[in-house]
Design a protein around this motif. Structure first.
Motif, PDB file in Angstrom:
ATOM      1  N   GLU A 112      44.722   4.432  72.880  1.00  0.00           N
ATOM      2  CA  GLU A 112      45.517   3.751  71.723  1.00  0.00           C
ATOM      3  C   GLU A 112      46.743   2.940  72.262  1.00  0.00           C
ATOM      4  O   GLU A 112      47.263   3.453  73.124  1.00  0.00           O
ATOM      5  N   SER A 113      47.295   1.941  71.692  1.00  0.00           N
ATOM      6  CA  SER A 113      48.235   1.405  72.043  1.00  0.00           C
ATOM      7  C   SER A 113      49.272   0.724  71.047  1.00  0.00           C
ATOM      8  O   SER A 113      50.469   0.433  71.415  1.00  0.00           O
ATOM      9  N   ASN A 114      49.171   0.804  69.941  1.00  0.00           N
ATOM     10  CA  ASN A 114      49.751   0.452  68.802  1.00  0.00           C
ATOM     11  C   ASN A 114      49.566   1.113  67.331  1.00  0.00           C
ATOM     12  O   ASN A 114      48.572   1.864  67.463  1.00  0.00           O
ATOM     13  N   PHE A 115      50.281   0.690  66.536  1.00  0.00           N
ATOM     14  CA  PHE A 115      50.030   1.399  64.925  1.00  0.00           C
ATOM     15  C   PHE A 115      48.625   0.892  64.548  1.00  0.00           C
ATOM     16  O   PHE A 115      48.514   1.323  63.436  1.00  0.00           O
ATOM     17  N   ASN A 116      47.921  -0.151  65.111  1.00  0.00           N
ATOM     18  CA  ASN A 116      46.863  -0.515  64.765  1.00  0.00           C
ATOM     19  C   ASN A 116      45.662   0.558  64.946  1.00  0.00           C
ATOM     20  O   ASN A 116      44.701   0.710  64.143  1.00  0.00           O
ATOM     21  N   ASP A 117      45.805   1.215  66.179  1.00  0.00           N
ATOM     22  CA  ASP A 117      44.834   2.037  66.590  1.00  0.00           C
ATOM     23  C   ASP A 117      45.352   3.644  66.476  1.00  0.00           C
ATOM     24  O   ASP A 117      44.528   4.532  66.569  1.00  0.00           O
ATOM     25  N   HIS A 118      46.849   3.589  66.553  1.00  0.00           N
ATOM     26  CA  HIS A 118      47.156   4.995  66.652  1.00  0.00           C
ATOM     27  C   HIS A 118      47.788   5.023  65.295  1.00  0.00           C
ATOM     28  O   HIS A 118      49.205   4.488  65.130  1.00  0.00           O
ATOM     29  N   ARG A 119      47.194   5.305  64.248  1.00  0.00           N
ATOM     30  CA  ARG A 119      47.729   5.403  62.813  1.00  0.00           C
ATOM     31  C   ARG A 119      48.346   6.354  62.260  1.00  0.00           C
ATOM     32  O   ARG A 119      48.357   7.490  62.843  1.00  0.00           O
ATOM     33  N   MET A 120      49.262   6.064  61.100  1.00  0.00           N
ATOM     34  CA  MET A 120      50.066   6.855  60.638  1.00  0.00           C
ATOM     35  C   MET A 120      49.880   6.921  58.890  1.00  0.00           C
ATOM     36  O   MET A 120      49.342   6.030  58.629  1.00  0.00           O
ATOM     37  N   ILE A 121      49.800   8.060  58.454  1.00  0.00           N
ATOM     38  CA  ILE A 121      49.822   7.853  57.038  1.00  0.00           C
ATOM     39  C   ILE A 121      51.135   7.004  56.295  1.00  0.00           C
ATOM     40  O   ILE A 121      52.122   6.938  57.007  1.00  0.00           O
ATOM     41  N   ARG A 122      50.827   6.250  55.241  1.00  0.00           N
ATOM     42  CA  ARG A 122      51.698   5.647  54.400  1.00  0.00           C
ATOM     43  C   ARG A 122      52.061   5.950  52.994  1.00  0.00           C
ATOM     44  O   ARG A 122      51.291   6.894  52.637  1.00  0.00           O
ATOM     45  N   MET A 123      52.638   5.268  52.225  1.00  0.00           N
ATOM     46  CA  MET A 123      52.748   5.543  51.131  1.00  0.00           C
ATOM     47  C   MET A 123      51.497   6.058  50.056  1.00  0.00           C
ATOM     48  O   MET A 123      51.639   7.125  49.368  1.00  0.00           O
ATOM     49  N   ALA A 124      50.557   5.126  50.305  1.00  0.00           N
ATOM     50  CA  ALA A 124      49.502   5.444  49.603  1.00  0.00           C
ATOM     51  C   ALA A 124      48.736   6.759  49.890  1.00  0.00           C
ATOM     52  O   ALA A 124      47.972   7.317  49.109  1.00  0.00           O
ATOM     53  N   ASP A 125      48.887   7.438  51.115  1.00  0.00           N
ATOM     54  CA  ASP A 125      48.413   8.483  51.435  1.00  0.00           C
ATOM     55  C   ASP A 125      49.258   9.841  51.529  1.00  0.00           C
ATOM     56  O   ASP A 125      49.117  10.892  51.731  1.00  0.00           O
ATOM     57  N   ALA A 126      50.519   9.389  50.892  1.00  0.00           N
ATOM     58  CA  ALA A 126      51.620  10.559  51.008  1.00  0.00           C
ATOM     59  C   ALA A 126      51.453  11.332  49.702  1.00  0.00           C
ATOM     60  O   ALA A 126      51.711  10.708  48.752  1.00  0.00           O
ATOM     61  N   PRO A 127      51.270  12.631  49.651  1.00  0.00           N
ATOM     62  CA  PRO A 127      51.292  13.408  48.552  1.00  0.00           C
ATOM     63  C   PRO A 127      52.658  13.604  48.007  1.00  0.00           C
ATOM     64  O   PRO A 127      53.561  13.222  48.796  1.00  0.00           O
ATOM     65  N   ASP A 128      52.746  14.276  46.821  1.00  0.00           N
ATOM     66  CA  ASP A 128      54.110  14.645  46.292  1.00  0.00           C
ATOM     67  C   ASP A 128      54.279  15.990  46.994  1.00  0.00           C
ATOM     68  O   ASP A 128      53.352  16.703  47.340  1.00  0.00           O
ATOM     69  N   VAL A 129      55.417  16.129  47.347  1.00  0.00           N
ATOM     70  CA  VAL A 129      55.859  17.297  48.146  1.00  0.00           C
ATOM     71  C   VAL A 129      57.053  18.021  47.350  1.00  0.00           C
ATOM     72  O   VAL A 129      57.947  17.389  47.182  1.00  0.00           O
ATOM     73  N   ARG A 130      56.656  19.378  46.963  1.00  0.00           N
ATOM     74  CA  ARG A 130      57.676  19.930  46.347  1.00  0.00           C
ATOM     75  C   ARG A 130      58.131  21.267  47.200  1.00  0.00           C
ATOM     76  O   ARG A 130      57.264  21.886  47.746  1.00  0.00           O
ATOM     77  N   VAL A 131      59.477  21.455  47.381  1.00  0.00           N
ATOM     78  CA  VAL A 131      60.002  22.653  48.067  1.00  0.00           C
ATOM     79  C   VAL A 131      60.868  23.337  47.364  1.00  0.00           C
ATOM     80  O   VAL A 131      61.830  22.845  46.578  1.00  0.00           O
ATOM     81  N   GLU A 132      60.681  24.525  47.437  1.00  0.00           N
ATOM     82  CA  GLU A 132      61.739  25.592  47.145  1.00  0.00           C
ATOM     83  C   GLU A 132      62.023  26.493  48.175  1.00  0.00           C
ATOM     84  O   GLU A 132      61.327  26.779  49.050  1.00  0.00           O
TER      85      GLU A 132
END
Ligand code: FES
Ligand code: FES
Lengths: 158, 721
Positions: free
Chosen positions: B652-672
């Protein structure tokens, strides 16, 4: 070859190769380091600015393509000393962590809100595709909705 | 000037202009004894300090940790200000410079897993101190900013308060114990006298520093346990904050670098001519394992670098691939661990996780100027002292010939920890070739993805035994890729537990990746306990819970997460919940993930509920942000993260092939947070380990398919037709 640019309302003439990406002209020639380098292949959004009020990734945009257009960077998003509604919301919701992606994030969000003052989640997902490694997405979404709600309360729209 | 004694570790003195300065170190030293000379010694009264009070009533707190966006500086300052009874609205924070005096002995203690350091005035840990100095460490990592240094910050604040109280008592002519401190004022209620910290600062400086000041009762906290806005945020919303990559000097040159693609490889040859012919190019610098182009602008350097065709050797690793590495793991693991003969049911499973890159959003950058026998370095690091010694080593200098200024980090996650300073090493070598011109080296994203200190790939072979009633009798694992006591720990009362590490070395460079070994083992152990629950025919939450009698903190976190997520309430088809719990860096985090799997097999994590016992919470909102961030970071890895090896090098060399999740895949996270008086645990890391198993356990609940090999997207989860 000198190229005339309009950056944050000022005309600046730069002498660089016309294929130089706008990102490096902003950062290295004009000293506007608020715009960030993250990937260089238009994949992360760290380098986002407004070009005639549209959000554009500058790491692959030749400077020559920006000639004659109005360029707004994070430094010029709000007039001197003031903050844009998005910047206010970012402080209220304590969005940034390391902060490195946030200039680009704020530029993407402010462009979205200028077009759609009350975006739904799908519209946010489609328009804000920036990478944040610190994982601030939860707060980014919260802050966008807070701005939209504030706007509603002020009766500006909706 | 108050005396730094070998016993007290607390020193105080006056500032030019009537201020007061107080320093506390978790170490024993006297001024000059270790050659401690601060760059701004004249202003700061010649001491390296943690707290100053100036006549304008402002309290400035020097924090010996870099800020990576975890809010550690704000949290540490809150701990000092709380004890000091300072007015939070009149507190400023500064980061301590990279000087030996700040070497943080307590970090090492926390790493070695000791209990909270004894009060500084009473117990002196010369051993830890010597170790700290030995490593020259001033590291921020391992979620330790608040765990270790915090205690020193409290003592500093308490000592300052005692001295201000004593100064006020003298002025009012009353006994000190009748005076009270609050909001940067000392008041003697009965005689109606009061004075601000600023006005008392000069007199306080003359009071002997107490060796063992009393600390506040947590029930009287007024600053801690309330959410305070982080100091570092405002400059991060208007582009004014300067990161390492933003640093600039007059006459500075720019460097771009190409590094031997296979770790350990060397530069064999390169023809510099094509680059040298390009505009603005000053030099092509050949290094042992890399070639750099130095030009008058970064873009020109990059373009010229692209014109070069360097040849490297592969150090004999050209045949290594992810497949050969995992085959070696597989062989090293051997047979599944043996299970007791009386078992009614035996469960076995293999799990795998790949290498991962840190991929901080700010690529590595280092500016350096080498002039004669001195060098100056500017870079963002998680450990300025170690970075300085790496720079010195590269130049064949002594450490004190190098001055290192630490700059804001655009993300760390373990990438910029001690002994991970290849970018500093390269930066100073290039600057040496260009001496005396200053040179800024900026890595490309490709450099960064292909030359990381990766999260180790790992594999684990589990076996477990159940009795006829579905109660676990034994659990055991063979693992390759690393493991330690904390990461292997299971909070379940299973009588027979065995863990056996196997070695299968390879050449891929490894390091500490957010939560270190816990990200791998969190996935392994919390997947396997889920499999045992399933084999026993029990609900995975209740199965865990029933085994947690001996670990009430774990049980409370698990219960809270289940409650938050409405565990057990009905869900539509192909949706499911998964639960997982893990302790890392002294904090226990339980998570419930809720996923929906589309008929095509696409996993969408709808939300994650996290219940956290991190001991006493210093700054709740910023603590929650750290857990949210950890969940997203861990989720990126679980869903799509993979660094693979082919031909000995990273594919892998850049964010095209070493991918990260973005807004669309980010769940709501609730912390207590669970109310707890335990000593503060870490926050930056502990959100990560439970995510992957919570999600894969949820995928199992939704589809009946068990994901044992990350990332999840490799597995076909489509609905059977
Ligand atoms: S730097 Fe331009 S999109 Fe990443
Ligand atoms: S805040 Fe650090 S990358 Fe987004």
């Amino acid at each position: 070859m000198p190229i005339a640019l309009t950056v944050n309302g000022e005309t600046r003439t730069v002498d660089v190769e016309p294929d130089t990406p706008l990102l490096w002209v902003l950062r290295d020639t004009l000293g506007l380091t608020g715009t960030k380098f993250g990937c260089g292949i238009a994949a992360c959004g760290a380098c986002t600015v407004h070009l005639d009020s549209r959000a554009v990734r500058t790491c692959t945009l030749p400077v020559s393509a920006a000639e004659g257009m109005s360029i707004t960077t994070i430094e010029g998003l709000a007039p001197d000393g003031a903050l844009h509604a998005v910047q206010h919301a970012w402080i209220d919701q304590q969005v940034p962590q390391c902060g490195y992606c946030q200039s680009g994030m704020i530029m993407a969000v402010s462009a979205l809100l200028a077009q759609r003052p009350d975006p739904n989640d799908a519209q946010i997902d489609a328009a804000v595709t920036n990478i944040c490694r610190c994982g601030t997405f939860v707060r980014v979404r919260r802050a966008i909705h807070a701005i939209a709600d504030g706007g509603k309360q002020e009766g500006r729209h909706g | 000037m108050g005396k730094w004694t070998r016993r007290a570790f607390i020193g105080a003195g006056s500032l030019v202009g009537g201020g007061f300065v107080l320093g506390v170190a978790g170490v024993a030293f006297a001024p000059g004894r270790h050659g401690v000379v601060s760059a701004d010694a004249a202003d700061k009264g010649g001491l390296t300090t943690w707290i100053t009070v100036t006549p304008d009533d402002f309290v400035t707190i020097l924090v010996p940790h870099c800020e990576m966006g975890q809010g550690s500086q704000t949290g540490l300052a809150m701990m000092a200000a709380e004890e000091m009874e300072a007015d939070w609205d009149r507190v400023r924070i500064e980061e301590a410079p990279a000087l030996d005096a700040y070497a943080n002995a307590y970090m090492l203690r926390a790493f070695t897993g000791d209990a909270m350091p004894a009060p500084l005035g009473r117990a002196i840990d010369y051993g830890a101190y010597r170790l700290a100095r030995w490593f020259g460490t001033q590291a921020t990592g391992g979620s330790l900013a608040v765990r270790g240094t915090g205690y020193g910050m409290r003592v500093a604040g308490a000592a300052a308060r005692e001295m201000l109280l004593a100064a006020a008592a003298e002025r009012f002519g009353v006994p000190a114990h009748e005076c009270a401190a609050a909001r940067s004022r000392i008041t003697h209620a009965w005689s109606r006298q009061s004075a601000g910290f600023g006005g008392l600062a000069k007199a306080a400086a003359a009071i002997p520093a107490p060796a063992d000041p009393p600390l506040k009762d947590p029930d009287t906290f007024v600053i801690r346990r309330t959410s305070k806005p982080r100091f570092d945020i405002p400059p991060k919303v208007d582009g004014s904050v300067r990161y390492g990559i933003d640093f600039t000097l007059p006459g500075m040159l720019h460097a771009a670098v190409d590094i031997a693609p296979v770790e350990g490889g060397r530069l064999v040859s390169v023809d510099p001519a094509p680059a040298k012919a390009m505009p603005g190019v000053q030099e092509v610098v050949e290094l042992e394992n890399a070639v750099a182009v130095v030009a008058d602008s970064y873009w020109r350097a990059r373009k010229a670098l692209a014109a070069l065709r360097p040849a490297y050797d592969d150090a004999g690793h050209g045949g290594v691939s992810s497949a050969t590495i995992f085959a070696a793991f597989d062989e090293a693991l051997g047979d599944a661990p043996e299970m007791p003969a009386e078992a009614a049911k035996v469960v076995t499973a293999d799990y795998r996780v790949p290498f991962l890159a840190h991929a901080t959003m700010e690529p590595m950058a280092c500016t350096a100027r080498v002039e004669g026998d001195r060098a100056e370095v500017w870079a963002g690091t998680q450990d300025p002292l170690n970075a300085r010694s790496i720079a010195a080593g590269a130049l064949d200098f002594d450490a004190d010939q190098v001055q290192l200024t630490n700059l804001m980090l655009g993300g760390g996650y373990g990438r910029r920890l001690p002994f991970c300073f290849d970018y500093v090493d390269l930066g100073v070598r290039i600057a040496k070739a260009m001496s005396p011109a200053p040179v800024k080296l900026v890595w490309s994203r490709e450099n960064d993805i292909q030359h990381d200190y990766y999260r180790p790939a790992a594999m684990c072979r589990y076996a477990g035994a159940l009795d006829p009633d579905g109660r676990p009798l034994a659990v055991a694992a063979h693992y390759a890729g690393g493991g330690d006591g904390e990461s292997l720990f299971m909070p379940y009362s299973i009588p027979d537990q065995r863990f056996d590490g196997r070695r299968a070395p390879h050449h891929v460079r490894e390091g500490a990746w957010r939560s270190v070994l816990n990200s791998q083992h969190g996935f392994f152990k919390e997947s396997f306990i889920d499999e045992m629950a399933h084999a026993a025919g029990r609900d995975p939450y209740r199965f865990r819970r029933n085994l947690m009698g001996g670990h009430p903190r774990f049980r409370a976190a698990l219960d809270r997460a289940a409650e938050m997520a409405h565990w057990g309430s009905p869900l539509p088809e192909r949706e499911g919940r998964g639960i997982a719990v893990a302790e890392s860096f002294g904090s226990i985090v339980a998570q419930v993930a809720h996923v929906a799997v589309s008929p095509e097999g696409r996993v969408r994590v709808r939300n994650v509920h996290a219940a956290v016992d991190c001991g006493d919470v210093v700054n709740p909102d910023s603590a929650a942000a750290q857990i949210e961030g950890g969940v997203i970071f861990g989720l990126s890895a679980a869903m799509v993260g993979e660094i693979s090896i082919a031909g000995g090098r990273v594919v892998e060399s850049n964010f095209n092939d070493h991918r990260m999740i973005r807004m669309a895949d980010a769940p709501d996270v609730r912390v207590e947070f669970i109310r707890s008086d335990h000593r503060p645990g870490g926050l930056g890391e502990p959100g990560v380990p439970p995510v992957a198993p919570a999600v894969t356990n949820a995928v199992f609940a939704a589809t009946g398919i068990r994901v044992r090999d990350l990332p999840i997207e490799k597995q076909d989860l489509s609905a059977p037709i």
